[in-house]
Design an enzyme around this catalytic site. Structure first.
Site, PDB file in Angstrom:
ATOM      1  N   HIS A  52      18.481   5.591 -24.251  1.00 17.35           N
ATOM      2  CA  HIS A  52      19.799   6.074 -24.647  1.00 17.35           C
ATOM      3  C   HIS A  52      20.094   7.379 -23.911  1.00 17.35           C
ATOM      4  O   HIS A  52      19.186   8.027 -23.378  1.00 17.35           O
ATOM      5  CB  HIS A  52      19.838   6.299 -26.161  1.00 17.35           C
ATOM      6  CG  HIS A  52      19.945   5.029 -26.930  1.00 17.35           C
ATOM      7  ND1 HIS A  52      19.515   4.905 -28.226  1.00 17.35           N
ATOM      8  CD2 HIS A  52      20.442   3.810 -26.591  1.00 17.35           C
ATOM      9  CE1 HIS A  52      19.753   3.678 -28.654  1.00 17.35           C
ATOM     10  NE2 HIS A  52      20.301   3.001 -27.674  1.00 17.35           N
ATOM     11  N   LYS A  89      17.355   9.715 -21.664  1.00 22.24           N
ATOM     12  CA  LYS A  89      17.165   9.299 -20.262  1.00 22.24           C
ATOM     13  C   LYS A  89      16.244  10.251 -19.499  1.00 22.24           C
ATOM     14  O   LYS A  89      15.365   9.806 -18.756  1.00 22.24           O
ATOM     15  CB  LYS A  89      18.507   9.150 -19.557  1.00 22.24           C
ATOM     16  CG  LYS A  89      19.285   7.926 -20.036  1.00 22.24           C
ATOM     17  CD  LYS A  89      20.517   7.696 -19.211  1.00 22.24           C
ATOM     18  CE  LYS A  89      21.433   6.659 -19.794  1.00 22.24           C
ATOM     19  NZ  LYS A  89      20.846   5.444 -20.299  1.00 22.24           N
ATOM     20  N   THR A 125      18.044  -1.231 -17.739  1.00 18.68           N
ATOM     21  CA  THR A 125      19.485  -1.271 -17.918  1.00 18.68           C
ATOM     22  C   THR A 125      20.121  -0.186 -17.050  1.00 18.68           C
ATOM     23  O   THR A 125      19.511   0.843 -16.772  1.00 18.68           O
ATOM     24  CB  THR A 125      19.862  -1.057 -19.401  1.00 18.68           C
ATOM     25  OG1 THR A 125      19.248   0.136 -19.884  1.00 18.68           O
ATOM     26  CG2 THR A 125      19.435  -2.242 -20.245  1.00 18.68           C
ATOM     27  N   GLY A 126      21.340  -0.468 -16.607  1.00 20.02           N
ATOM     28  CA  GLY A 126      22.218   0.368 -15.803  1.00 20.02           C
ATOM     29  C   GLY A 126      21.755   1.727 -15.326  1.00 20.02           C
ATOM     30  O   GLY A 126      20.976   1.852 -14.389  1.00 20.02           O
ATOM     31  N   THR A 127      22.245   2.757 -15.988  1.00 20.51           N
ATOM     32  CA  THR A 127      21.990   4.127 -15.572  1.00 20.51           C
ATOM     33  C   THR A 127      20.520   4.481 -15.661  1.00 20.51           C
ATOM     34  O   THR A 127      19.988   5.181 -14.786  1.00 20.51           O
ATOM     35  CB  THR A 127      22.817   5.109 -16.423  1.00 20.51           C
ATOM     36  OG1 THR A 127      24.178   4.692 -16.415  1.00 20.51           O
ATOM     37  CG2 THR A 127      22.735   6.514 -15.890  1.00 20.51           C
ATOM     38  N   SER A 167      24.652  -1.910 -17.853  1.00 19.58           N
ATOM     39  CA  SER A 167      24.494  -0.852 -18.845  1.00 19.58           C
ATOM     40  C   SER A 167      24.330  -1.459 -20.239  1.00 19.58           C
ATOM     41  O   SER A 167      24.893  -2.517 -20.539  1.00 19.58           O
ATOM     42  CB  SER A 167      25.735   0.047 -18.799  1.00 19.58           C
ATOM     43  OG  SER A 167      25.698   0.988 -19.837  1.00 19.58           O
ATOM     44  N   GLY A 168      23.581  -0.764 -21.085  1.00 14.04           N
ATOM     45  CA  GLY A 168      23.344  -1.246 -22.447  1.00 14.04           C
ATOM     46  C   GLY A 168      24.606  -1.616 -23.204  1.00 14.04           C
ATOM     47  O   GLY A 168      24.725  -2.746 -23.703  1.00 14.04           O
ATOM     48  N   ASP A 220      21.347  -4.522 -23.055  1.00 10.60           N
ATOM     49  CA  ASP A 220      20.363  -4.751 -24.118  1.00 10.60           C
ATOM     50  C   ASP A 220      20.224  -6.248 -24.387  1.00 10.60           C
ATOM     51  O   ASP A 220      19.121  -6.760 -24.582  1.00 10.60           O
ATOM     52  CB  ASP A 220      20.775  -4.037 -25.408  1.00 10.60           C
ATOM     53  CG  ASP A 220      20.820  -2.522 -25.259  1.00 10.60           C
ATOM     54  OD1 ASP A 220      20.130  -1.990 -24.374  1.00 10.60           O
ATOM     55  OD2 ASP A 220      21.551  -1.885 -26.029  1.00 10.60           O
ATOM     56  N   ASP A 248      17.482   6.917 -29.287  1.00 11.50           N
ATOM     57  CA  ASP A 248      17.779   8.184 -29.946  1.00 11.50           C
ATOM     58  C   ASP A 248      18.056   7.929 -31.428  1.00 11.50           C
ATOM     59  O   ASP A 248      19.101   7.381 -31.772  1.00 11.50           O
ATOM     60  CB  ASP A 248      18.996   8.835 -29.282  1.00 11.50           C
ATOM     61  CG  ASP A 248      19.314  10.204 -29.838  1.00 11.50           C
ATOM     62  OD1 ASP A 248      18.735  10.584 -30.878  1.00 11.50           O
ATOM     63  OD2 ASP A 248      20.139  10.897 -29.230  1.00 11.50           O
ATOM     64  N   HIS A 271      26.989   0.420 -29.825  1.00 11.04           N
ATOM     65  CA  HIS A 271      26.382  -0.904 -29.644  1.00 11.04           C
ATOM     66  C   HIS A 271      25.107  -1.055 -30.480  1.00 11.04           C
ATOM     67  O   HIS A 271      24.194  -1.789 -30.111  1.00 11.04           O
ATOM     68  CB  HIS A 271      26.138  -1.181 -28.153  1.00 11.04           C
ATOM     69  CG  HIS A 271      25.156  -0.250 -27.510  1.00 11.04           C
ATOM     70  ND1 HIS A 271      25.393   1.082 -27.317  1.00 11.04           N
ATOM     71  CD2 HIS A 271      23.915  -0.479 -27.011  1.00 11.04           C
ATOM     72  CE1 HIS A 271      24.340   1.635 -26.733  1.00 11.04           C
ATOM     73  NE2 HIS A 271      23.439   0.711 -26.541  1.00 11.04           N
ATOM     74  N   ASP A 308      23.587  -4.460 -30.980  1.00 11.31           N
ATOM     75  CA  ASP A 308      22.841  -4.957 -29.819  1.00 11.31           C
ATOM     76  C   ASP A 308      21.419  -4.395 -29.803  1.00 11.31           C
ATOM     77  O   ASP A 308      20.463  -5.094 -29.481  1.00 11.31           O
ATOM     78  CB  ASP A 308      23.538  -4.581 -28.514  1.00 11.31           C
ATOM     79  CG  ASP A 308      24.905  -5.208 -28.375  1.00 11.31           C
ATOM     80  OD1 ASP A 308      25.157  -6.235 -29.030  1.00 11.31           O
ATOM     81  OD2 ASP A 308      25.725  -4.670 -27.613  1.00 11.31           O
ATOM     82  N   ARG A 335      14.732  -6.751 -32.742  1.00 11.93           N
ATOM     83  CA  ARG A 335      14.375  -7.937 -33.517  1.00 11.93           C
ATOM     84  C   ARG A 335      13.758  -9.000 -32.607  1.00 11.93           C
ATOM     85  O   ARG A 335      12.731  -9.586 -32.918  1.00 11.93           O
ATOM     86  CB  ARG A 335      15.603  -8.504 -34.228  1.00 11.93           C
ATOM     87  CG  ARG A 335      15.299  -9.741 -35.036  1.00 11.93           C
ATOM     88  CD  ARG A 335      16.581 -10.367 -35.617  1.00 11.93           C
ATOM     89  NE  ARG A 335      16.289 -11.659 -36.172  1.00 11.93           N
ATOM     90  CZ  ARG A 335      16.128 -12.785 -35.477  1.00 11.93           C
ATOM     91  NH1 ARG A 335      16.261 -12.773 -34.172  1.00 11.93           N
ATOM     92  NH2 ARG A 335      15.840 -13.921 -36.073  1.00 11.93           N
TER      93      ARG A 335
END
Length: 153
Positions: free
Chosen positions: A19, A23, A45-47, A65-66, A71, A91, A98, A101, A107
């Site tokens: 998150h 990061k 994921t993305g960034t 990105s998440g 995600d 975090d 999201h 997600d 899960r």
């Protein structure tokens, strides 16, 4: 539910997620463990993926990105047996738009018995384990047997 044993190879597929407020911690952790991580296949994921790759030089398959579905992409890869380990520095103090997600990802990692590290300490324990660089086994749901038994009813 019945389970079956699957073998994890020595070269594992590892998903990296962080998150926004985490990061920098993920990048620093990856830099500390660069040599060990370089022996595995990495996706992120993305960034998070861009920052880790830029700072460490690690080869990373970048997903979206998440909040845009990253995600869920990682969750799908876990369900397909294409991710063996999840490093997810989330975090706990910042509400995420999201959140559903994120909960779904955690899960699915639990359903498929994937090792998950949610912070530096747990990630350090995983990297320090002899199972990290070696072959190992884990139990996963045997959905083929489950669905076959349900359709036979």
């Amino acid at each position: 539910m019945e389970y079956r044993e699957v073998e994890l190879p020595a070269c594992k597929s590892i998903a990296l997620i962080a998150h926004d407020n985490r990061k920098a911690s993920l990048v620093a952790w990856c830099a500390r463990h660069r040599e060990a991580l370089a022996q595995h296949r990495l996706c992120a994921t993305g960034t998070s993926g861009a920052l880790v790759a830029e700072d460490t030089g690690l080869v990373i398959e970048r997903l979206v990105s998440g909040p845009l579905g990253g995600d869920q992409q990682v969750g799908a890869l876990i369900a397909e047996g294409k991710v063996d380990l999840l490093i997810f520095f989330w975090d706990p103090f910042e509400p995420m738009p999201h959140d559903p997600d994120v909960k779904a990802l955690l899960r699915i990692a639990a359903v498929w018995n994937i090792p998950v590290a949610c912070n530096e300490s747990s990630a350090d324990f995983i990297v320090a384990s002899p199972l990290f660089a070696g072959r190992s086994q884990r139990m996963v749901p045997d959905y083929e047997r489950y669905t076959a038994s349900r359709s036979a009813r």
